[in-house]
Write a protein that holds these residues in place. Structure first.
Motif, PDB file in Angstrom:
ATOM      1  N   VAL A  97       0.862  -1.189   0.000  1.00 33.80           N
ATOM      2  CA  VAL A  97       0.000   0.000   0.000  1.00 33.80           C
ATOM      3  C   VAL A  97       0.891   1.229   0.000  1.00 33.80           C
ATOM      4  O   VAL A  97       1.999   1.223   0.549  1.00 33.80           O
ATOM      5  CB  VAL A  97      -0.952   0.029   1.215  1.00 33.80           C
ATOM      6  N   ASN A  98       0.385   2.289  -0.602  1.00 36.56           N
ATOM      7  CA  ASN A  98       1.145   3.534  -0.684  1.00 36.56           C
ATOM      8  C   ASN A  98       0.661   4.602   0.292  1.00 36.56           C
ATOM      9  O   ASN A  98       1.439   5.435   0.747  1.00 36.56           O
ATOM     10  CB  ASN A  98       1.092   4.100  -2.105  1.00 36.56           C
ATOM     11  N   CYS A  99      -0.657   4.567   0.583  1.00 41.05           N
ATOM     12  CA  CYS A  99      -1.217   5.627   1.421  1.00 41.05           C
ATOM     13  C   CYS A  99      -2.250   5.044   2.390  1.00 41.05           C
ATOM     14  O   CYS A  99      -3.203   4.375   1.967  1.00 41.05           O
ATOM     15  CB  CYS A  99      -1.861   6.704   0.545  1.00 41.05           C
ATOM     16  N   ILE A 100      -2.055   5.311   3.669  1.00 39.66           N
ATOM     17  CA  ILE A 100      -2.939   4.805   4.721  1.00 39.66           C
ATOM     18  C   ILE A 100      -3.693   5.979   5.341  1.00 39.66           C
ATOM     19  O   ILE A 100      -3.081   6.961   5.786  1.00 39.66           O
ATOM     20  CB  ILE A 100      -2.154   4.079   5.821  1.00 39.66           C
ATOM     21  N   GLY A 101      -5.012   5.886   5.390  1.00 42.22           N
ATOM     22  CA  GLY A 101      -5.819   6.915   6.029  1.00 42.22           C
ATOM     23  C   GLY A 101      -6.185   6.499   7.443  1.00 42.22           C
ATOM     24  O   GLY A 101      -6.637   5.366   7.668  1.00 42.22           O
ATOM     25  N   VAL A 102      -5.963   7.394   8.399  1.00 43.44           N
ATOM     26  CA  VAL A 102      -6.290   7.107   9.797  1.00 43.44           C
ATOM     27  C   VAL A 102      -7.182   8.224  10.345  1.00 43.44           C
ATOM     28  O   VAL A 102      -7.281   9.310   9.766  1.00 43.44           O
ATOM     29  CB  VAL A 102      -5.020   6.989  10.667  1.00 43.44           C
ATOM     30  N   GLU A 103      -7.812   7.916  11.485  1.00 45.43           N
ATOM     31  CA  GLU A 103      -8.646   8.906  12.177  1.00 45.43           C
ATOM     32  C   GLU A 103      -7.747   9.730  13.089  1.00 45.43           C
ATOM     33  O   GLU A 103      -7.435   9.343  14.204  1.00 45.43           O
ATOM     34  CB  GLU A 103      -9.719   8.207  13.005  1.00 45.43           C
ATOM     35  N   GLY A 104      -7.336  10.888  12.599  1.00 44.71           N
ATOM     36  CA  GLY A 104      -6.361  11.694  13.323  1.00 44.71           C
ATOM     37  C   GLY A 104      -6.808  12.131  14.700  1.00 44.71           C
ATOM     38  O   GLY A 104      -5.979  12.396  15.577  1.00 44.71           O
ATOM     39  N   GLN A 105      -8.115  12.226  14.914  1.00 45.82           N
ATOM     40  CA  GLN A 105      -8.626  12.645  16.210  1.00 45.82           C
ATOM     41  C   GLN A 105      -8.805  11.464  17.169  1.00 45.82           C
ATOM     42  O   GLN A 105      -9.244  11.647  18.306  1.00 45.82           O
ATOM     43  CB  GLN A 105      -9.959  13.375  16.047  1.00 45.82           C
ATOM     44  N   ARG A 106      -8.484  10.267  16.704  1.00 41.71           N
ATOM     45  CA  ARG A 106      -8.784   9.075  17.503  1.00 41.71           C
ATOM     46  C   ARG A 106      -7.581   8.156  17.712  1.00 41.71           C
ATOM     47  O   ARG A 106      -7.355   7.664  18.801  1.00 41.71           O
ATOM     48  CB  ARG A 106      -9.892   8.288  16.794  1.00 41.71           C
ATOM     49  N   ILE A 107      -6.830   7.902  16.637  1.00 40.74           N
ATOM     50  CA  ILE A 107      -5.743   6.932  16.718  1.00 40.74           C
ATOM     51  C   ILE A 107      -4.628   7.454  17.617  1.00 40.74           C
ATOM     52  O   ILE A 107      -4.369   8.665  17.688  1.00 40.74           O
ATOM     53  CB  ILE A 107      -5.215   6.595  15.306  1.00 40.74           C
ATOM     54  N   ARG A 108      -3.965   6.537  18.346  1.00 38.49           N
ATOM     55  CA  ARG A 108      -2.874   6.920  19.228  1.00 38.49           C
ATOM     56  C   ARG A 108      -1.514   6.773  18.529  1.00 38.49           C
ATOM     57  O   ARG A 108      -1.402   6.098  17.513  1.00 38.49           O
ATOM     58  CB  ARG A 108      -2.875   6.059  20.503  1.00 38.49           C
ATOM     59  N   PHE A 109      -0.503   7.393  19.123  1.00 38.77           N
ATOM     60  CA  PHE A 109       0.823   7.404  18.519  1.00 38.77           C
ATOM     61  C   PHE A 109       1.366   5.989  18.333  1.00 38.77           C
ATOM     62  O   PHE A 109       1.923   5.653  17.294  1.00 38.77           O
ATOM     63  CB  PHE A 109       1.776   8.238  19.386  1.00 38.77           C
ATOM     64  N   PHE A 110       1.189   5.124  19.343  1.00 36.82           N
ATOM     65  CA  PHE A 110       1.791   3.788  19.260  1.00 36.82           C
ATOM     66  C   PHE A 110       1.125   2.943  18.168  1.00 36.82           C
ATOM     67  O   PHE A 110       1.769   2.082  17.570  1.00 36.82           O
ATOM     68  CB  PHE A 110       1.760   3.079  20.619  1.00 36.82           C
ATOM     69  N   GLU A 111      -0.154   3.198  17.886  1.00 36.21           N
ATOM     70  CA  GLU A 111      -0.824   2.473  16.799  1.00 36.21           C
ATOM     71  C   GLU A 111      -0.331   2.960  15.440  1.00 36.21           C
ATOM     72  O   GLU A 111      -0.107   2.162  14.527  1.00 36.21           O
ATOM     73  CB  GLU A 111      -2.339   2.655  16.923  1.00 36.21           C
ATOM     74  N   SER A 112      -0.143   4.277  15.325  1.00 38.58           N
ATOM     75  CA  SER A 112       0.408   4.821  14.076  1.00 38.58           C
ATOM     76  C   SER A 112       1.821   4.310  13.826  1.00 38.58           C
ATOM     77  O   SER A 112       2.193   3.974  12.694  1.00 38.58           O
ATOM     78  CB  SER A 112       0.413   6.355  14.133  1.00 38.58           C
ATOM     79  N   THR A 113       2.602   4.235  14.891  1.00 40.47           N
ATOM     80  CA  THR A 113       3.969   3.730  14.767  1.00 40.47           C
ATOM     81  C   THR A 113       3.989   2.272  14.320  1.00 40.47           C
ATOM     82  O   THR A 113       4.804   1.868  13.482  1.00 40.47           O
ATOM     83  CB  THR A 113       4.710   3.879  16.114  1.00 40.47           C
ATOM     84  N   ALA A 114       3.085   1.471  14.886  1.00 37.88           N
ATOM     85  CA  ALA A 114       3.007   0.058  14.493  1.00 37.88           C
ATOM     86  C   ALA A 114       2.600  -0.084  13.032  1.00 37.88           C
ATOM     87  O   ALA A 114       3.124  -0.935  12.310  1.00 37.88           O
ATOM     88  CB  ALA A 114       2.021  -0.675  15.398  1.00 37.88           C
TER      89      ALA A 114
END
Length: 364
Positions: A97-114
């Motif tokens: 995948v080239n681009c991942i969309g996340v819920e910026g107001q919800r997801i935590r730093f450690f989940e984004s890092t993973a």
């Protein structure tokens, strides 16, 4: 849930996203029916275009997820092993995948890092607004749940009014209101109720304390019941024993702004125009200096969600949207007044879901 899961395709069709990652919360619940806790154990569902979703789950949540009947590949992980290998396995299933969309107001730093470690070549971007758009237009079942939550809220408020008298504290009233909400079958609280009196009512999001009510006090309630995850959000302001001329004019100015906001809540009008009409009225009143916030926000599985009723938001109101109209004025040395209604946008005009009287009310 199948129809709702199909809605995620619209997000891919209107973006360059290859993957959407959701953590427990309103979007997760809306799409899957799963009401999971946002806890220290990462719990995610990953969507890709035209493929089965992949759920990354701690082992203790697997059985609960299976009850949802969501057709997804499940990657489970144990506490003793840690979660990062589960993210890597999910990446193997999904592929490049080239681009991942996340819920910026919800997801935590450690989940984004993973996610970044599992998909090292992908860009992660905040797609919160784009993802949440799937919940903008409520269907009949959602609106029915909102109506039930509002009905419980209003019945509870009516019962609580009978409890109010001189020397009762804000906290006493708040606790009584909470008891009434549960007694009347609320599944939960939309948020910690706000009950504020006298000068405290000028704190828009203040906390109830041990202030004892006195004659002539303004009493502001902001609260809501929850049904099926859908939240009521109601604000009313009352006066104990009497309201003087200043208080009456202050209150009626807010009431007129509220009525203007509702009148402007029609299909194809912009959120900017609704807010501008309300604020313009308040700004031309003698109480201009006491304006501190916008007119309202969307309402549903989140108490505050899109669309936001504010200047600069040129998005148009559409049928099925539910918003709050809640103008307020706040004089720190005297009182605060806010009057909030929940409004469904309908092709035939605004449907006011709240029915509790807004006439200036003095509690004797």
């Amino acid at each position: 849930m199948t129809n709702r899961l199909n809605k995620i395709e619209s997000v891919f069709n209107n973006s360059k996203l290859d993957l959407i990652a959701l953590v427990p919360g309103s979007n997760f619940r809306y799409l899957t029916g799963g009401n999971f806790h946002l806890m220290e154990r990462p719990t995610l569902i990953l969507f890709t275009k035209n493929k089965k979703p992949v759920a990354i789950l701690p082992v203790l949540e697997v059985d609960s997820f299976k009850k949802l009947n969501v057709d997804a590949d499940i990657v489970a992980w144990q506490d003793k092993d840690g979660y990062i290998n589960a993210f890597r396995k999910a990446a193997e299933i999904i592929g490049k995948v080239n681009c991942i969309g996340v819920e910026g107001q919800r997801i935590r730093f450690f989940e984004s890092t993973a996610l970044q470690e599992a998909f090292p070549n992908a860009v992660i971007q905040n797609s919160h607004a784009l993802i949440s758009k799937i919940r903008l237009n409520k269907d009949k079942n959602e609106i029915e749940s909102l109506k039930k939550a509002i009905l419980i809220s209003e019945k509870s408020l009516m019962n609580t009014i009978d409890f109010i008298k001189e020397n009762v504290t804000e906290l006493d009233i708040k606790n009584y209101l909470i008891q009434e909400l549960y007694k009347n079958d609320s599944e939960g609280l939309a948020f910690d109720p706000i009950v504020l009196a006298s000068g405290n009512s000028a704190l828009p999001h203040g906390h109830s304390g041990n202030y004892k009510l006195k004659k002539g006090d303004a009493i502001l309630f902001d609260f809501g019941a929850t049904i099926d995850g859908y939240n009521a959000d109601i604000t009313r302001t009352f006066f104990l024993n009497y309201a003087d001329d200043y208080q009456s004019e202050f209150y009626n100015t807010v009431l007129q702004a509220n009525l203007i906001g509702i009148e402007k809540s029609i299909v194809n009008n912009s959120l900017n125009n609704v807010d501008d009409s309300v604020l313009d009225y308040l700004e031309h009143s003698k109480f201009k200096e006491f304006i501190v916030h916008k007119t309202g926000h969307g309402l549903g599985l989140d108490v505050h969600e899109d669309p936001y009723v504010m200047r600069g938001n040129q998005a148009k109101l559409e049928e099925g949207m539910v918003i709050t109209i809640e103008p307020g004025l706040y004089n720190p040395s005297k009182l605060g007044v806010r009057i909030e209604d929940d409004v469904c946008i309908d092709s035939e005009g605004p449907e006011i879901l709240t029915s509790f009287s807004k006439d200036l009310t003095v509690i004797k």
